[in-house]
Design a protein around this motif. Structure first.
Motif, PDB file in Angstrom:
ATOM      1  N   GLY A 173      -9.876  -4.240 -10.685  1.00  0.00           N
ATOM      2  CA  GLY A 173      -8.478  -4.323 -11.053  1.00  0.00           C
ATOM      3  C   GLY A 173      -7.589  -3.375 -10.271  1.00  0.00           C
ATOM      4  N   VAL A 174      -8.193  -2.429  -9.589  1.00  0.00           N
ATOM      5  CA  VAL A 174      -7.447  -1.435  -8.807  1.00  0.00           C
ATOM      6  C   VAL A 174      -7.450  -1.798  -7.322  1.00  0.00           C
ATOM      7  N   ARG A 175      -8.580  -2.264  -6.848  1.00  0.00           N
ATOM      8  CA  ARG A 175      -8.772  -2.502  -5.412  1.00  0.00           C
ATOM      9  C   ARG A 175      -8.083  -3.783  -4.959  1.00  0.00           C
ATOM     10  N   ARG A 176      -7.371  -3.673  -3.847  1.00  0.00           N
ATOM     11  CA  ARG A 176      -6.720  -4.830  -3.228  1.00  0.00           C
ATOM     12  C   ARG A 176      -7.175  -4.928  -1.781  1.00  0.00           C
ATOM     13  N   SER A 177      -7.419  -6.137  -1.315  1.00  0.00           N
ATOM     14  CA  SER A 177      -7.875  -6.344   0.051  1.00  0.00           C
ATOM     15  C   SER A 177      -6.942  -7.299   0.774  1.00  0.00           C
ATOM     16  N   TYR A 178      -6.694  -6.993   2.036  1.00  0.00           N
ATOM     17  CA  TYR A 178      -5.865  -7.826   2.902  1.00  0.00           C
ATOM     18  C   TYR A 178      -6.650  -8.060   4.185  1.00  0.00           C
ATOM     19  N   GLU A 179      -6.744  -9.289   4.643  1.00  0.00           N
ATOM     20  CA  GLU A 179      -7.554  -9.531   5.830  1.00  0.00           C
ATOM     21  C   GLU A 179      -7.070 -10.725   6.639  1.00  0.00           C
ATOM     22  N   ARG A 180      -7.492 -10.716   7.890  1.00  0.00           N
ATOM     23  CA  ARG A 180      -7.221 -11.822   8.799  1.00  0.00           C
ATOM     24  C   ARG A 180      -8.405 -11.933   9.755  1.00  0.00           C
ATOM     25  N   SER A 181      -8.902 -13.149   9.953  1.00  0.00           N
ATOM     26  CA  SER A 181      -9.945 -13.404  10.946  1.00  0.00           C
ATOM     27  C   SER A 181      -9.314 -14.122  12.131  1.00  0.00           C
ATOM     28  N   TYR A 182      -9.791 -13.830  13.321  1.00  0.00           N
ATOM     29  CA  TYR A 182      -9.244 -14.431  14.531  1.00  0.00           C
ATOM     30  C   TYR A 182     -10.174 -15.534  15.020  1.00  0.00           C
ATOM     31  N   PRO A 183      -9.622 -16.587  15.631  1.00  0.00           N
ATOM     32  CA  PRO A 183     -10.427 -17.767  15.996  1.00  0.00           C
ATOM     33  C   PRO A 183     -11.138 -17.626  17.336  1.00  0.00           C
ATOM     34  N   TYR A 184     -11.569 -16.425  17.663  1.00  0.00           N
ATOM     35  CA  TYR A 184     -12.306 -16.184  18.900  1.00  0.00           C
ATOM     36  C   TYR A 184     -13.045 -14.856  18.765  1.00  0.00           C
ATOM     37  N   SER A 185     -13.953 -14.603  19.683  1.00  0.00           N
ATOM     38  CA  SER A 185     -14.742 -13.366  19.698  1.00  0.00           C
ATOM     39  C   SER A 185     -14.646 -12.735  21.080  1.00  0.00           C
ATOM     40  N   TRP A 186     -15.279 -11.574  21.217  1.00  0.00           N
ATOM     41  CA  TRP A 186     -15.416 -10.918  22.526  1.00  0.00           C
ATOM     42  C   TRP A 186     -16.883 -10.908  22.934  1.00  0.00           C
ATOM     43  N   LEU A 187     -17.130 -11.227  24.197  1.00  0.00           N
ATOM     44  CA  LEU A 187     -18.426 -10.968  24.815  1.00  0.00           C
ATOM     45  C   LEU A 187     -18.276  -9.672  25.588  1.00  0.00           C
ATOM     46  N   GLY A 188     -18.957  -8.627  25.137  1.00  0.00           N
ATOM     47  CA  GLY A 188     -18.873  -7.324  25.782  1.00  0.00           C
ATOM     48  C   GLY A 188     -20.107  -7.040  26.611  1.00  0.00           C
ATOM     49  N   VAL A 189     -19.918  -6.462  27.792  1.00  0.00           N
ATOM     50  CA  VAL A 189     -21.045  -6.129  28.657  1.00  0.00           C
ATOM     51  C   VAL A 189     -20.897  -4.705  29.185  1.00  0.00           C
TER      52      VAL A 189
END
Length: 395
Positions: A173-189
């Motif tokens: 009842g106290v905790r609130r969450s806000y989020e967004r996911s992006y439609p792509y990823s990163w390939l890191g090298v």
């Protein structure tokens, strides 16, 4: 049963930095880290430190190797529409810059200091639950060396990441969450080759985003925007280098040095904020409270800012008995967090190509990049946020 003033869950950069700052203020703590030391010291993460983060590490006694081996960068380069434009940080921010120094090295330095002169740092200590957040003696239940144990504390700080147990101490009842996911990823090298650039390159391309970064004068760190679900095995070295060449391409000749790729990984992009960052005597810091896409280079720096604010608050409580800064912790940090969330969202949405993006939206991106390249005010806004706002400011 063990007791301490501040129980810290998580031995990553935020937990370790907090422990060091508390030690310097004469406040005892215990750090519980679920992984072994080797794993923690080899986790590949961020590498860009804001000036305020550098100052905090120096204040923690972790500045010697940082100052000797860190690489000061005075700007970044934006590439778009076949052109390059440099953002000059000192000229636009009144002298501020950033430093390239890998998170792995930050963690190694802090671990060595903590084990050498600080309070207990327990590896392979898996926290299971935090109880009594609304009492004056919260408890952390954990397993260490095969035994179930309890750490009683005056305060608990969760630096245990998005999947950690600390934020479960905040009631639903106290905790609130806000989020967004992006439609792509990163390939890191990671590649054993000297970088082809003096400063980081952020490239907008019809083929997708690319980032040229580094870990040292002889090791390059590079990223490619890729579809969600990408398997690194589907990207042989030659394909990676060819794609980087295409996305970094300019209207004039430019050469990207190639070398052996030593590591590949895929990183999903998301934004997340948990509010508040305090409940009772339990505090959240770093990824336990917020996640940003890495485009704005804010993750490690936000975590450092959290614990600097918290260390100041604990020091005030110890020295004067005042809980004013401690009571203001969540509101103080969240102002900076949301500023960084917005900047990271702006950098991500401006530089990446959404899979369903229309030509109209692409033209809007290019218009925004052109605005940054042609307007001192727009460039200064980017530079101020990238180089980092003062810790504890109203952002």
């Amino acid at each position: 049963m063990r007791h301490t003033t501040v129980g810290i869950i998580g031995g990553g950069p935020s937990g370790l930095l907090l422990a060091r700052l508390l030690h310097r203020a004469g406040i005892d703590s215990v750090v519980l880290e679920s992984r072994d030391r080797t794993y923690v010291e080899q986790r590949q993460r961020a590498g860009i430190l804001e000036q305020a983060t550098v100052d905090a590490l120096r204040a923690a006694g972790a500045g010697e190797r940082l100052d000797r081996e860190g690489l000061v960068h005075h700007g970044i380069e934006l590439r778009f529409d076949g052109r390059a434009h440099r953002i000059d940080f000192p000229a636009l921010t009144g002298g501020r810059s950033v430093m390239v120094y890998a998170q792995t090295e930050v963690v190694k330095d802090l671990i060595a200091l903590q084990l050498g002169e600080g309070g207990p740092l327990l590896f392979e200590a898996q926290a299971h639950a935090v109880e009594g957040a609304d009492t004056d003696r919260p408890r952390v239940h954990y397993t260490h060396q095969g035994r179930e144990q309890t750490l009683t504390c005056e305060y608990v700080v969760g630096c245990d990441g998005f999947h950690g147990v600390a934020k479960d101490a905040l009631p639903e009842g106290v905790r609130r969450s806000y989020e967004r996911s992006y439609p792509y990823s990163w390939l890191g090298v990671l590649a054993d080759v000297a970088p082809s650039y003096d400063e980081l390159i952020y490239a907008h391309s019809p083929r997708g985003f690319a980032l040229g970064s580094l870990r040292s004068p002889s090791v390059s760190r590079l990223y490619l925007q890729v579809p969600i679900g990408t398997d690194p095995a589907d990207w042989p070295d030659e394909r990676i280098w060819d794609e980087l060449d295409a996305r970094f391409a300019l209207g004039t000749p430019w050469t990207l040095r190639r070398g052996p790729i030593t590591a590949k990984s895929v990183l999903p992009l998301r934004s997340h904020v948990t509010e508040p960052m305090r409940y009772g005597r339990v505090f959240l810091a770093g990824d336990a409270a917020h996640i940003v896409p890495p485009t704005g280079a804010k993750g490690l720096n936000l975590a450092a800012a959290d614990v600097v604010v918290l260390a100041r608050a604990f020091a005030q409580l110890k020295d004067s008995g005042s809980a004013e800064l401690l009571d203001a912790y969540s509101a103080t940090c969240l102002r900076r967090v949301w500023r960084a969330e917005h900047f990271s969202y702006f950098m991500t949405s401006t530089l990446h190509t959404d899979p369903g993006q229309s030509p109209f939206e692409t033209r809007l991106q290019l218009s925004q990049l052109e605005r940054i390249a042609s307007s001192g005010h727009a460039a200064a806004e980017l530079a101020e946020n990238y180089a980092g706002l003062p810790i504890g400011s109203d952002a």
